[in-house]
Design a protein around this motif. Structure first.
Motif, mmCIF file in Angstrom:
data_model
loop_
_atom_site.group_PDB
_atom_site.id
_atom_site.type_symbol
_atom_site.label_atom_id
_atom_site.label_comp_id
_atom_site.label_asym_id
_atom_site.label_seq_id
_atom_site.Cartn_x
_atom_site.Cartn_y
_atom_site.Cartn_z
ATOM 1 N N VAL A 132 0.842 -1.205 0.000
ATOM 2 C CA VAL A 132 0.000 0.000 0.000
ATOM 3 C C VAL A 132 0.874 1.250 0.000
ATOM 4 C CG1 VAL A 132 -1.624 1.342 1.389
ATOM 5 C CG2 VAL A 132 -2.005 -1.102 1.030
ATOM 6 N N ASN A 133 1.975 1.240 0.743
ATOM 7 C CA ASN A 133 2.865 2.401 0.756
ATOM 8 C C ASN A 133 3.461 2.672 -0.620
ATOM 9 O OD1 ASN A 133 2.397 2.869 3.447
ATOM 10 N ND2 ASN A 133 4.206 1.764 4.147
ATOM 11 N N VAL A 134 3.754 1.613 -1.376
ATOM 12 C CA VAL A 134 4.232 1.814 -2.751
ATOM 13 C C VAL A 134 3.132 2.458 -3.588
ATOM 14 C CG1 VAL A 134 5.088 0.662 -4.834
ATOM 15 C CG2 VAL A 134 5.885 -0.094 -2.587
ATOM 16 N N CYS A 135 1.884 2.046 -3.370
ATOM 17 C CA CYS A 135 0.764 2.652 -4.095
ATOM 18 C C CYS A 135 0.577 4.121 -3.707
ATOM 19 C CB CYS A 135 -0.532 1.878 -3.820
ATOM 20 S SG CYS A 135 -0.532 0.192 -4.451
ATOM 21 N N ARG A 136 0.893 4.479 -2.473
ATOM 22 C CA ARG A 136 0.854 5.879 -2.071
ATOM 23 C C ARG A 136 1.934 6.688 -2.779
ATOM 24 N NH1 ARG A 136 -1.594 7.262 2.827
ATOM 25 N NH2 ARG A 136 -2.547 5.550 3.974
ATOM 26 N N ALA A 137 3.097 6.071 -2.984
ATOM 27 C CA ALA A 137 4.283 6.805 -3.405
ATOM 28 C C ALA A 137 4.467 6.874 -4.917
ATOM 29 C CB ALA A 137 5.536 6.183 -2.771
ATOM 30 N N HIS A 138 3.790 6.022 -5.675
ATOM 31 C CA HIS A 138 4.034 5.958 -7.119
ATOM 32 C C HIS A 138 2.722 6.073 -7.884
ATOM 33 C CE1 HIS A 138 8.261 4.870 -6.604
ATOM 34 N NE2 HIS A 138 7.849 4.177 -5.573
ATOM 35 N N HIS A 139 2.829 6.593 -9.078
ATOM 36 C CA HIS A 139 1.614 6.916 -9.825
ATOM 37 C C HIS A 139 1.023 5.721 -10.547
ATOM 38 C CE1 HIS A 139 4.001 6.672 -13.471
ATOM 39 N NE2 HIS A 139 2.901 6.800 -14.163
ATOM 40 N N LYS A 140 1.790 4.632 -10.694
ATOM 41 C CA LYS A 140 1.279 3.475 -11.437
ATOM 42 C C LYS A 140 1.912 2.217 -10.839
ATOM 43 C CE LYS A 140 0.984 3.878 -15.934
ATOM 44 N NZ LYS A 140 1.433 3.932 -17.367
ATOM 45 N N VAL A 141 1.081 1.374 -10.219
ATOM 46 C CA VAL A 141 1.577 0.188 -9.527
ATOM 47 C C VAL A 141 0.727 -1.013 -9.908
ATOM 48 C CG1 VAL A 141 2.118 -0.863 -7.284
ATOM 49 C CG2 VAL A 141 2.306 1.625 -7.570
ATOM 50 N N ALA A 142 1.375 -2.115 -10.250
ATOM 51 C CA ALA A 142 0.688 -3.388 -10.454
ATOM 52 C C ALA A 142 0.839 -4.212 -9.178
ATOM 53 C CB ALA A 142 1.279 -4.145 -11.636
ATOM 54 N N VAL A 143 -0.281 -4.643 -8.634
ATOM 55 C CA VAL A 143 -0.262 -5.412 -7.386
ATOM 56 C C VAL A 143 -0.709 -6.841 -7.682
ATOM 57 C CG1 VAL A 143 -1.063 -5.551 -5.004
ATOM 58 C CG2 VAL A 143 -0.856 -3.310 -6.124
ATOM 59 N N LEU A 144 0.203 -7.789 -7.444
ATOM 60 C CA LEU A 144 -0.129 -9.205 -7.527
ATOM 61 C C LEU A 144 -0.695 -9.599 -6.160
ATOM 62 C CD1 LEU A 144 3.146 -10.316 -9.320
ATOM 63 C CD2 LEU A 144 0.902 -10.118 -10.362
ATOM 64 N N THR A 145 -1.983 -9.847 -6.109
ATOM 65 C CA THR A 145 -2.677 -10.012 -4.832
ATOM 66 C C THR A 145 -2.671 -11.468 -4.378
ATOM 67 O OG1 THR A 145 -4.826 -10.372 -5.853
ATOM 68 C CG2 THR A 145 -4.171 -8.084 -5.444
ATOM 69 N N SER A 146 -3.211 -11.678 -3.186
ATOM 70 C CA SER A 146 -3.391 -13.023 -2.628
ATOM 71 C C SER A 146 -4.598 -12.972 -1.706
ATOM 72 C CB SER A 146 -2.128 -13.464 -1.876
ATOM 73 O OG SER A 146 -1.895 -12.615 -0.770
ATOM 74 N N PRO A 147 -5.140 -14.124 -1.320
ATOM 75 C CA PRO A 147 -6.277 -14.111 -0.387
ATOM 76 C C PRO A 147 -5.913 -13.377 0.900
ATOM 77 C CG PRO A 147 -6.040 -16.277 -1.378
ATOM 78 C CD PRO A 147 -4.841 -15.485 -1.813
ATOM 79 N N GLY A 148 -6.797 -12.460 1.310
ATOM 80 C CA GLY A 148 -6.531 -11.646 2.489
ATOM 81 C C GLY A 148 -5.740 -10.392 2.207
ATOM 82 N N ALA A 149 -5.291 -10.248 0.977
ATOM 83 C CA ALA A 149 -4.541 -9.055 0.572
ATOM 84 C C ALA A 149 -4.940 -8.717 -0.861
ATOM 85 C CB ALA A 149 -3.039 -9.274 0.692
ATOM 86 N N GLY A 150 -6.237 -8.508 -1.040
ATOM 87 C CA GLY A 150 -6.775 -8.267 -2.369
ATOM 88 C C GLY A 150 -7.219 -6.837 -2.575
ATOM 89 N N PRO A 151 -8.040 -6.593 -3.590
ATOM 90 C CA PRO A 151 -8.462 -5.223 -3.907
ATOM 91 C C PRO A 151 -9.150 -4.515 -2.751
ATOM 92 C CG PRO A 151 -9.027 -6.726 -5.698
ATOM 93 C CD PRO A 151 -8.543 -7.577 -4.575
ATOM 94 N N ALA A 152 -10.015 -5.205 -2.024
ATOM 95 C CA ALA A 152 -10.740 -4.559 -0.922
ATOM 96 C C ALA A 152 -9.789 -4.130 0.189
ATOM 97 C CB ALA A 152 -11.808 -5.512 -0.375
ATOM 98 N N GLU A 153 -8.846 -5.007 0.531
ATOM 99 C CA GLU A 153 -7.893 -4.677 1.589
ATOM 100 C C GLU A 153 -6.982 -3.535 1.180
ATOM 101 O OE1 GLU A 153 -9.385 -8.776 2.257
ATOM 102 O OE2 GLU A 153 -8.549 -7.751 0.517
ATOM 103 N N LEU A 154 -6.547 -3.525 -0.084
ATOM 104 C CA LEU A 154 -5.741 -2.409 -0.590
ATOM 105 C C LEU A 154 -6.496 -1.087 -0.450
ATOM 106 C CD1 LEU A 154 -4.330 -3.900 -3.920
ATOM 107 C CD2 LEU A 154 -2.947 -3.180 -1.974
ATOM 108 N N ALA A 155 -7.757 -1.106 -0.863
ATOM 109 C CA ALA A 155 -8.562 0.122 -0.839
ATOM 110 C C ALA A 155 -8.776 0.617 0.584
ATOM 111 C CB ALA A 155 -9.898 -0.128 -1.532
ATOM 112 N N LEU A 156 -9.029 -0.298 1.516
ATOM 113 C CA LEU A 156 -9.265 0.105 2.904
ATOM 114 C C LEU A 156 -8.038 0.779 3.508
ATOM 115 C CD1 LEU A 156 -11.280 -2.979 4.195
ATOM 116 C CD2 LEU A 156 -12.139 -0.648 3.927
ATOM 117 N N LEU A 157 -6.854 0.255 3.217
ATOM 118 C CA LEU A 157 -5.636 0.845 3.766
ATOM 119 C C LEU A 157 -5.245 2.138 3.054
ATOM 120 C CD1 LEU A 157 -3.322 -2.216 4.545
ATOM 121 C CD2 LEU A 157 -4.654 -0.826 6.120
ATOM 122 N N LEU A 158 -5.788 2.369 1.868
ATOM 123 C CA LEU A 158 -5.530 3.612 1.143
ATOM 124 C C LEU A 158 -6.552 4.697 1.476
ATOM 125 C CD1 LEU A 158 -4.483 2.460 -2.450
ATOM 126 C CD2 LEU A 158 -3.135 3.919 -0.911
#
Length: 411
Positions: A130-156
């Motif tokens: 999530v910190n990389v997503c805060r710091a950079h304008h374009k990030v590809a996130v390879l997710t896993s169960p428990g660390a998916g789109p919803a969790e990314l969004a909540l921490l952002l």
């Protein structure tokens, strides 16, 4: 005993001749459920449902016959190849690659990705992703169960980004969804998925770029760091006005002890001109700049825009404003005394730096840090700026620099 394994990447397209030939000769095939259901997998081959790659590697090493592992995308890019090649397994690996899921995701979005960062999000690495997503304008996130789109969004929370969510790429159930980050947590998402997180500033590469991930040439042709305060100050009447009380030498020492890096979240409390916040962001860290002065917040925003780095500016008075901020890795405290130091120490960042103008203040700050579980060092820094036209002293700065490392991390 098998000492060789063929790893086949699969991206949903028909298997290549080389992949089909390897599969037809296999007596053991490991992969996910949708891989093992492929018609090219021999009926009589032993099948292993791929969960733990280490366990599968041990079974492959003990297998008498020809082994094949099927994996999504390019198995050499954050994939199974690294684990299979580990010395403890003793396997010789041959790879038949496919298009990586990251490349496919950007293709579905119709976007270039030479300027993108790529991170892997597991529950243990989610916050840093999530910190990389805060710091950079374009990030590809390879997710896993428990660390998916919803969790990314909540921490952002509080940081606006656009999410391109690519579910089950290459399959008949493939789905691509574009949402703003504040809407993403309201949905359930299928695994596996790749998330493209877009926003946070301008693209960092242009025509003729030669370095993937980020632009190695700083904006405005600026080289180096610990630049003069005037480099970050707004212009008034055509002249640059530096922020009061800022010393590049102090800033250099603070940054050296903090060591901000990609994946970190830096708090800069009392951001002033925004110089330290901008320089920490230029190192690749995510930065939250906090100040109670609206003019200081405006200066920090302008400096971040000028240097083309994303810095989240929070207006408010410490320590109260800190309660709602996400967990920091390293913190610079520009003022506020013992109450702010104590509040920051309670959040347990790895490192804290602050400064004092006299010995009594330094002792009080150092005592507060020590009592809250930090190993503290203090140095008296003196710098003298010279007028080189006459080689006379122009300005003198004397300050106590306190740097603290959390006791469980101290050498």
């Amino acid at each position: 005993m098998s000492d060789r394994v063929t790893v086949i990447g699969w991206d949903g397209s028909p298997l290549t001749t080389a992949a089909t030939a390897a599969l037809s000769a296999a007596t053991l095939v490991a992969g996910a459920a949708h891989h093992l259901a492929l018609p090219e997998v021999p009926e009589n081959a032993e099948r292993i449902r791929l969960g733990s790659v280490d366990l599968a590697a041990r079974r492959i090493a003990g297998h008498r016959g020809t082994a094949v592992v099927l994996a999504d995308g390019d198995p050499g890019f954050f994939g199974v190849v690294r684990t299979l090649r580990a010395p403890e397994h003793g396997l010789e690996v041959e790879v038949v690659p496919a298009v990586s899921s990251v490349a496919t995701a950007f293709a579905r979005a119709g976007m270039p990705w030479d300027d993108a960062q790529t991170v892997v999000a597991h529950p243990r690495t989610l916050r840093r992703a999530v910190n990389v997503c805060r710091a950079h304008h374009k990030v590809a996130v390879l997710t896993s169960p428990g660390a998916g789109p919803a969790e990314l969004a909540l921490l952002l929370e509080g940081v606006h980004r656009t999410f391109v969510i690519c579910e089950e790429l290459g399959t008949a159930r493939e789905r691509v969804t574009v949402l703003t980050s504040d809407k993403t947590a309201d949905h359930a998402w299928r695994d596996p998925n790749v998330v493209l997180v877009i926003g946070g500033g301008p693209e960092t590469t242009a025509g003729g770029a030669w370095f993937a991930g980020r632009n190695p040439v700083p904006p405005r042709g600026v080289r180096g760091w610990a630049l003069p305060a005037a480099a970050y100050a707004p212009r008034e009447g055509g002249a640059q006005v530096p922020a009061e009380g800022e010393s590049p030498e102090l800033r250099a020492a603070q940054l050296a002890r903090l060591g901000p890096r990609t994946g970190d979240l830096v708090w800069d409390i009392g951001s002033g001109s925004g110089a330290l916040a901008v320089e920490a962001a230029r190192f690749g860290a995510a930065v939250l700049a906090v100040d109670s002065d609206p003019d200081a917040c405006a200066r920090t925003t302008a400096a971040a825009r000028a240097f083309q780095v994303p810095v989240q500016v929070v207006r408010g008075s410490a320590p109260h404003v800190l309660e709602r901020l996400p967990e920091p890795d390293v913190v610079r405290i520009g003022g506020g005394g013992v109450p702010v130091v104590t509040a920051v120490a309670a959040r347990r960042p790895e490192r804290i730096v602050t400064h004092a103008s006299n010995r009594d203040e330094a002792e009080a700050l150092g005592k507060a840090l020590g009592e809250n579980g930090y190993a503290v060092e203090c140095a008296l820094l003196q710098s003298v700026a010279l007028d080189t036209s006459a080689w006379r002293e122009r300005e003198r700065s004397v300050v106590f620099l306190l740097s603290a490392v959390r006791s469980d991390l101290a050498p």
